[in-house]
Each structure stands twice: as structure tokens, then as C-alpha cells.
Design a protein around this motif. Structure first.
Motif, PDB file in Angstrom:
ATOM      1  N   THR A 106       0.830  -1.211   0.000  1.00  0.00           N
ATOM      2  CA  THR A 106       0.000   0.000   0.000  1.00  0.00           C
ATOM      3  C   THR A 106       0.864   1.261   0.000  1.00  0.00           C
ATOM      4  O   THR A 106       0.547   2.250  -0.682  1.00  0.00           O
TER       5      THR A 106
ATOM      6  N   THR B 145       3.209   1.237  -3.714  1.00  0.00           N
ATOM      7  CA  THR B 145       2.615   1.318  -5.060  1.00  0.00           C
ATOM      8  C   THR B 145       2.383   2.755  -5.551  1.00  0.00           C
ATOM      9  O   THR B 145       2.652   3.041  -6.731  1.00  0.00           O
ATOM     10  N   PRO B 146       1.921   3.705  -4.725  1.00  0.00           N
ATOM     11  CA  PRO B 146       1.698   5.059  -5.283  1.00  0.00           C
ATOM     12  C   PRO B 146       2.982   5.791  -5.645  1.00  0.00           C
ATOM     13  O   PRO B 146       2.936   6.770  -6.402  1.00  0.00           O
TER      14      PRO B 146
ATOM     15  N   ILE C  79       4.029   6.711  -9.337  1.00  0.00           N
ATOM     16  CA  ILE C  79       3.525   7.881 -10.066  1.00  0.00           C
ATOM     17  C   ILE C  79       4.643   8.885 -10.326  1.00  0.00           C
ATOM     18  O   ILE C  79       4.672   9.557 -11.363  1.00  0.00           O
TER      19      ILE C  79
ATOM     20  N   THR D  58      -1.980   7.775 -14.094  1.00  0.00           N
ATOM     21  CA  THR D  58      -1.732   8.024 -12.664  1.00  0.00           C
ATOM     22  C   THR D  58      -2.973   7.710 -11.827  1.00  0.00           C
ATOM     23  O   THR D  58      -2.863   7.209 -10.705  1.00  0.00           O
ATOM     24  N   THR D  59      -4.148   8.001 -12.380  1.00  0.00           N
ATOM     25  CA  THR D  59      -5.385   7.684 -11.664  1.00  0.00           C
ATOM     26  C   THR D  59      -5.568   6.173 -11.565  1.00  0.00           C
ATOM     27  O   THR D  59      -6.026   5.660 -10.523  1.00  0.00           O
TER      28      THR D  59
ATOM     29  N   VAL E  32      -3.206   3.985 -11.357  1.00  0.00           N
ATOM     30  CA  VAL E  32      -2.304   3.537 -10.284  1.00  0.00           C
ATOM     31  C   VAL E  32      -2.964   3.745  -8.925  1.00  0.00           C
ATOM     32  O   VAL E  32      -2.929   2.869  -8.043  1.00  0.00           O
ATOM     33  N   LEU E  33      -3.590   4.902  -8.740  1.00  0.00           N
ATOM     34  CA  LEU E  33      -4.232   5.200  -7.456  1.00  0.00           C
ATOM     35  C   LEU E  33      -5.425   4.288  -7.191  1.00  0.00           C
ATOM     36  O   LEU E  33      -5.687   3.920  -6.039  1.00  0.00           O
TER      37      LEU E  33
ATOM     38  N   THR F   6      -3.927   1.113  -6.024  1.00  0.00           N
ATOM     39  CA  THR F   6      -3.441   1.333  -4.660  1.00  0.00           C
ATOM     40  C   THR F   6      -4.600   1.327  -3.667  1.00  0.00           C
ATOM     41  O   THR F   6      -4.494   0.756  -2.576  1.00  0.00           O
ATOM     42  N   GLY F   7      -5.710   1.953  -4.069  1.00  0.00           N
ATOM     43  CA  GLY F   7      -6.877   1.961  -3.197  1.00  0.00           C
ATOM     44  C   GLY F   7      -7.412   0.567  -2.942  1.00  0.00           C
ATOM     45  O   GLY F   7      -7.813   0.237  -1.816  1.00  0.00           O
TER      46      GLY F   7
END
Length: 424
Positions: free
Chosen positions: A300, A303-304, A307, A378-379, A381-382, A385-386
Motif C-alpha cells: 500500500t 505502489t503510489p 507515479i 496516474t489515476t 495507479v491510485l 493502490t486503493g
């Protein structure tokens, strides 16, 4: 006169049967990884069709998933050594048929699809049989170490096979498949000399196979630790494999050179290999709860960061750090599962877990592709991650995983795993 006897178990390095199994499968897994790289290259060279190339790999994965649950039940019903030996023989014959077809210049897409199906079915049958056999080859107190060394075997074969597959194909189209034939022949010959303690097998009509599969699924579902771990593993595999594809595509859009992207993928395997080698020590030093829950939070947090990283080399190091944390948790989970499950159900345990993680591993790249189609990179990836963060939160809040027990050694099994006289 000294009549004392040394009751300490034989080290794995001198355990003949474990070494035979390990070396045999190191050879076989190397061949499979070489073939996995060479297969799409071969189809593209012969047909020029990307869809035909993907069909071969999809067939391999689909065969494993379709046969997964019956394979686990059959591993509990049939002689497990015979299953493993026949699987290696089948893969050697399949590879040999492709070698001859290429040599005679008569290879076709249907033939290659059939070979891919054989590889998938053999893997689905072999893996639960091997996993169920392992507790009968090593003492229970050494099972965690054996599991982690087997994981290192897989990472090593993947690294070497991925590197060798393309190189051998460049030498000659037939060469990687000839190496695959040799690797499975070596594995077949090694397994012939394997001695496994005799297990009681109840004869049953083929019509009962469905009920045996249901029994295995029910067993896994009724054991809360197994059920919880399976659900969390499915969610993690789903979002992480989606994330992996998203990051690869993100790197391409940022014009990261192809060579650096290759290094990224390789360092993921290097991290997993180093983590597998460290897993026996970490398995002893870290509590099971910390080992398992920690993996989810490490992923968690890491992973971000992708970006803001434009270098393929730095991304590879980040991947290596992620992969390093996984084997210790997997060792804890797999050891607990094998010691908890009765021998007559261990094949079905492997089949159920293999199908669950396989479905997630197949759906993950599809999810990643959809996210890249609908969202900025990038979104995407998020979002991944979420999903991982939500899974981490569920794991942390789970009383079952927070109080996950350290695997215990069942005394009654210790003798069975070390009694050579019962071997066949």
C-alpha cells in the motif's frame, strides 16, 4: 556402551527424496518458463498473428484453471508419485512432438494450441500432487524451510527461463523447445527414483469425483483461517497484477526504453528470489501476524510512489522491494495450511487455492487494461493502490489474521515423514 540415538531430522541438504524432487522440478520449471517466452515468438514468426500468439498463452492458462479443482481431487485419489511422473512424461512427449514438427516444417497453430493445453493440464495436476507430497518427504519442523526453498526454485527458474527463452529462440526456432524436452526428460527420470511413504487410497467410482471436489471446497471454506487467507490473497492478486500492467504501460507512455522495462520485470523476480532465500529466517524471527499483515501495508505504501518515478531502474528497485516481502508471508501461510489439512485433503487444498489465485491473476491484467482505457495512468495507479489499501485494512481488522497462530508440529506426523521403510 552408548545406546543413545540421534533423533534429529536429516537436514534438507541431505534429504535424498527432497533433493530429487527439488532438482527435478527446477529442471522442469526452467523448461516451462523458456517455453512460455518462446511460444508467442514462434507463433508470431510462423503466422504473423498476435491473436494466434495470445491464443496459445490463453489456452495454457485456461487449461490450468478448468482442470484445477478436479486435479486437486485426483491428487488425493491417485498415487501422487505416479501423477507427477506421468505429468512430466506428457510434457516431454508434447515438447518432443513440437520439436519434430518444427524440424519437418509442419508445425501448425492447432498443434501448438494442443501442446499448450497439455502444459496447462500437466501443471494443474502436478502442483497439488507435489504440494500434498511435501509434508511426507520432510519433517514437519522443516516444512517452512522446504516451502521457502521451493519458492526460491520457482523465482530462479523464472529469471533464468525468461532470459534464456528469447536468446535460445534467436539461436534457432526449435532450440528452446528442444531444451524444454530435455528439461522434462530430466525431471521424469529424477522422479522415477523418488521414494514417497505409502498413503492409503480408497477406491471410488469416477462418478464420485464431483462430490470429492465439493468436499475439498467445503473443507477450505469451513476453516476460517483458510477461508480468510484465500479471500485476501484473491483480492491482493487481483489488484497487484492490475497494478503491474498499469505500471508497464505507464512506463511505455513516458518513453522508458524497452531495456529498462525488461530490467523492471527482472528485478521483481530478483526481489522475490532474495525474499525466498531470507524467508526461513524471517519465518522464525517475525510473528505470523506481522509477516502477513505487513505485506499488505508495504505494498500500500510503495505502489503510489510509481507515479513520481520515471526511471525504469528505480522502478525495478521498487518492484524488488515489494517482491522481497511476499515469500515470508507465503511461507507462513503455506506451512500452516499444509499442517492443518489432513493428508487425504491436501491435494484438494492445493487445487482450491490454485484456482482462486489463478482466477485473480487472470482477471488482474484484464482489470488493468480496462483502467488504462478509462482513466489517466496516474489515476489507474491510485485505483489499484486503493484496492490494495482496502484489502490491507480488511486484513488488519480481521481477528483471524491478527491472531494468526504460528504453525505447530504435529507429533503423529513426524514419524510418518521420516520413516524410510514405508517408502515406495
Amino acid at each position: 556402551m552408548n545406546t543413545s540415538t540421534d533423533t534429529r531430522p536429516v537436514p534438507l541438504s541431505r534429504n535424498r527424496n527432497y533433493q530429487l524432487l527439488w532438482v527435478s522440478q527446477a529442471s522442469a520449471e526452467l523448461g516451462v518458463n523458456i517455453t512460455t517466452i518462446a511460444f508467442p515468438l514462434l507463433v508470431l514468426a510462423l503466422t504473423g498473428s498476435p491473436s494466434a500468439a495470445s491464443l496459445v498463452l490463453v489456452t495454457m492458462s485456461a487449461a490450468r484453471l478448468v482442470v484445477g479443482l478436479p486435479a486437486g481431487a485426483l491428487a488425493d485419489r491417485w498415487n501422487r508419485k505416479a501423477v507427477m511422473v506421468l505429468c512430466e512424461a506428457a510434457q516431454a512427449v508434447a515438447a518432443g512432438s513440437l520439436v519434430l514438427a518444427l524440424w519437418w516444417d509442419v508445425a501448425t497453430v492447432p498443434h501448438m494450441v494442443a501442446v499448450a493445453a497439455v502444459i496447462g493440464v500437466a501443471a494443474a495436476l502436478f502442483e497439488p500432487a507435489e504440494e500434498a507430497t511435501l509434508p511426507n518427504l520432510v519433517p514437519a519442523e522443516q516444512l517452512g524451510t522446504a516451502v521457502s526453498i521451493n519458492a526460491a526454485r520457482g523465482y530462479l527458474a523464472q529469471l533464468l527461463g525468461t532470459a534464456a527463452g528469447g536468446f535460445l529462440f534467436a539461436v534457432g526456432r526449435v532450440v528452446p523447445f528442444l531444451v524444454d524436452l530435455i528439461s522434462h526428460t530430466v525431471a521424469f527420470l529424477g522422479l522415477l527414483f523418488l521414494r514417497i511413504p505409502k498413503q492409503e487410497r480408497k477406491s471410488a467410482p469416477v462418478g464420485q469425483l464431483g462430490s470429492e471436489i465439493v468436499t475439498g471446497v467445503r473443507w477450505v471454506w469451513q476453516q476460517r483461517p483458510l477461508r480468510t487467507m484465500a479471500l485476501c490473497a484473491v483480492l491482493l492478486n487481483l489488484f497487484f497484477t492490475a497494478f503491474y500492467l498499469v505500471v508497464i504501460i505507464l512506463a511505455q507512455t513516458r518513453n522508458v526504453p524497452a531495456g529498462e522495462i525488461g530490467v523492471m520485470a527482472s528485478l521483481l523476480g530478483v526481489g522475490g528470489l532474495l525474499g525466498a532465500l531470507a524467508a526461513p529466517l524471517l519465518h522464525r524471527l517475525i510473528s505470523p501476524a506481522v509477516s502477513i499483515i505487513g505485506v499488505f501495508w508495504v505494498l500500500t505504501l510503495l505502489t503510489p510512489l510509481t507515479i513520481w518515478i520515471d526511471s525504469g531502474y528505480l522502478m525495478g528497485l521498487l518492484f524488488a522491494g515489494m517482491a522481497f516481502t511476499l515469500p515470508a508471508a507465503n511461507t507462513t501461510i503455506s506451512t500452516y495450511q499444509l499442517l492443518l489439512t489432513p493428508d487425504e485433503l491436501r491435494g484438494r487444498l492445493g487445487g482450491v487455492m490454485g484456482v482462486a489465485t489463478g482466477v485473480a491473476g487472470t482477471a488482474g491484467p484484464a482489470l488493468g487494461g480496462v483502467l488504462m482505457e478509462l482513466l489517466p495512468a496516474t489515476t489507474a495507479v491510485l485505483v489499484c493502490t486503493g484496492g490494495i489499501a482496502l484489502t490491507a485494512l480488511l486484513v488488519t481488522l480481521s481477528p483471524t489474521l491478527r491472531n494468526f497462530p504460528r504453525p505447530t508440529v504435529p507429533v503423529e506426523e513426524h514419524g510418518a515423514t521420516t520413516t524410510e521403510e514405508r517408502a515406495s
